[in-house]
Scaffold this motif. Sequence first.
Motif, PDB file in Angstrom:
ATOM      1  N   ILE A 106      46.513  34.127  38.422  1.00  0.00           N
ATOM      2  CA  ILE A 106      46.515  35.686  37.800  1.00  0.00           C
ATOM      3  C   ILE A 106      47.534  35.514  36.758  1.00  0.00           C
ATOM      4  CG2 ILE A 106      48.710  36.489  39.570  1.00  0.00           C
ATOM      5  CD1 ILE A 106      48.226  34.828  42.126  1.00  0.00           C
ATOM      6  N   ASP A 107      48.236  35.036  36.332  1.00  0.00           N
ATOM      7  CA  ASP A 107      49.023  35.121  35.282  1.00  0.00           C
ATOM      8  C   ASP A 107      47.635  36.197  34.147  1.00  0.00           C
ATOM      9  OD1 ASP A 107      51.293  34.805  35.105  1.00  0.00           O
ATOM     10  OD2 ASP A 107      51.357  32.600  34.459  1.00  0.00           O
ATOM     11  N   GLU A 108      46.470  35.402  34.138  1.00  0.00           N
ATOM     12  CA  GLU A 108      45.450  36.347  33.260  1.00  0.00           C
ATOM     13  C   GLU A 108      45.538  37.340  33.946  1.00  0.00           C
ATOM     14  OE1 GLU A 108      43.573  31.207  32.990  1.00  0.00           O
ATOM     15  OE2 GLU A 108      42.004  32.967  33.855  1.00  0.00           O
TER      16      GLU A 108
ATOM     17  N   LYS B  38      45.100  35.637  52.714  1.00  0.00           N
ATOM     18  CA  LYS B  38      46.649  35.438  52.321  1.00  0.00           C
ATOM     19  C   LYS B  38      46.623  34.730  50.757  1.00  0.00           C
ATOM     20  CE  LYS B  38      50.089  33.522  54.911  1.00  0.00           C
ATOM     21  NZ  LYS B  38      50.568  33.037  56.293  1.00  0.00           N
ATOM     22  N   GLY B  39      46.133  34.065  50.414  1.00  0.00           N
ATOM     23  CA  GLY B  39      45.750  33.184  49.721  1.00  0.00           C
ATOM     24  C   GLY B  39      45.780  33.737  48.137  1.00  0.00           C
ATOM     25  N   LEU B  40      44.955  34.903  48.451  1.00  0.00           N
ATOM     26  CA  LEU B  40      44.430  36.175  47.417  1.00  0.00           C
ATOM     27  C   LEU B  40      45.012  37.041  47.574  1.00  0.00           C
ATOM     28  CD1 LEU B  40      42.142  35.838  45.119  1.00  0.00           C
ATOM     29  CD2 LEU B  40      40.523  37.213  46.632  1.00  0.00           C
TER      30      LEU B  40
ATOM     31  N   VAL C  20      41.277  28.715  45.803  1.00  0.00           N
ATOM     32  CA  VAL C  20      41.473  30.566  45.946  1.00  0.00           C
ATOM     33  C   VAL C  20      41.488  31.095  45.059  1.00  0.00           C
ATOM     34  CG1 VAL C  20      42.023  32.322  47.408  1.00  0.00           C
ATOM     35  CG2 VAL C  20      41.971  29.953  48.516  1.00  0.00           C
ATOM     36  N   ILE C  21      43.286  30.878  44.379  1.00  0.00           N
ATOM     37  CA  ILE C  21      43.285  31.456  43.121  1.00  0.00           C
ATOM     38  C   ILE C  21      44.638  30.851  42.293  1.00  0.00           C
ATOM     39  CG2 ILE C  21      44.593  33.737  43.330  1.00  0.00           C
ATOM     40  CD1 ILE C  21      43.109  35.603  41.566  1.00  0.00           C
TER      41      ILE C  21
END
Length: 363
Positions: A60-62, A86-88, A54-55
């Motif tokens: 996410i840090d990017e 939930k995952g994104l 998903v990610i």
Amino acid sequence: MALNIAVIAGDGVGPEVVGAALEVMAVAASADGFEYTTHDLPYGGTHYLETGEVITDAQIDELRPFDAVLLGAVGHPDVKPGILEKGLLLKLRFTLDQFINLRPVKLLAGVSTPLAGKGPKEIDFDVIRENTEDLYTGAGGIARKGTANEVATQEMLATRFGVERCLRYAFEFCKAKKAAGTGGGQLTLVHKTNVLTHCGDLWFRAFNEIGDADYKDIERVYHHVDACCMYMVAKPEIYDTIVVPNMFGDIITDLGAAIAGGMGVAASGNLNPTGAAPSMFEPVHGSAPDIAGKNIANPVATVISVAMLLRETGRIKGDNAAIAAADRIDAAVRKVCPNFTGKSMDRLGIGTDAVTKMILEAL
Ligand code: NAD
Ligand code: IPM
Ligand code: MN
């Protein structure tokens, strides 16, 4: 000083409404002279089906160096419910600590409401939804799954820290509206303190303590969430600013969207008001698989979300041209809305392209 915007168009109607909103942003930017870059990211159902991911935390840090994120919608018919949501979506809101979900409920002149006898004067308030706690944290679990003795729990969670920062944001927001003459200085806490005697008690005490200590000029009101649903329909004019925990906020803002004309116009911002991480802006609606790819999704909700993005990011970065562009986009939307009188904003009968063109011309 360019604004750097990450774009996650997502699933279903997401790419259609995001494409429209980006066209609007481009024209507003050239009119008001602000610079920006966009960076498209592929996350969503199709990406998940292709990659099995998903990610990731690294992805996410990017996002952290960006000034804001624009998100269309996630939710894919071939992906089990919850994985993308939930995952994104929730993962981004939580990891980027977007602790405020700001959802205006404002009936624009010309837009039809299902409420008889109510107009833009009566339907004009803001909902400030706490966005990182409550039933959404996923605390709890399933034991003995699939057996006759199966047990599932999902716990409501409130921390003094999380509640207090949300309440302080809401008091400040309400105070700023009062100072600007756009609100009466009344903040309503919505909860269910008569049943949720743990979390509700924490919210209620914090509300009154903070109000007594620092916001004596703001009138405090408390409503149970069930009564709030009734009032939103029967007398929405009693609301100025509502502050509400995550789950109840999710529910009452769909009701808010309905009274303000439908999902086609409901906009939102997931804010990290500290600026420590980017905020994320999105229409309240989902991926609407029933109308995806048909050029009938209403882009107005995403266009207003872009205006919110420019206003909030402009505030944090001190970019007045971006704030001017936000005002320009809002004004253009207000100008075209009278064309929609008598129609449902969710089934306009006018194509996504045609609505976008009307907004572009009004700009
Ligand atoms: P939805 O908001 O996608 O659709 C509800 C109804 O509103 C549908 O009839 C749809 O046609 C209509 N609608 C939505 N957006 C519209 C628009 N721009 N113009 C015209 N009509 C519009 O909600 P749903 O059907 O409950 O959910 C579909 C998927 O989206 C699910 O997977 C859900 O989990 C997901 N979802 C995602 C988000 C998000 O990404 N922020 C929000 C809500 C739901
Ligand atoms: C919303 C949506 C999300 C929420 C879902 C898709 C996780 O309904 O943005 O309102 O519950 O917050
Ligand atoms: Mn919702």
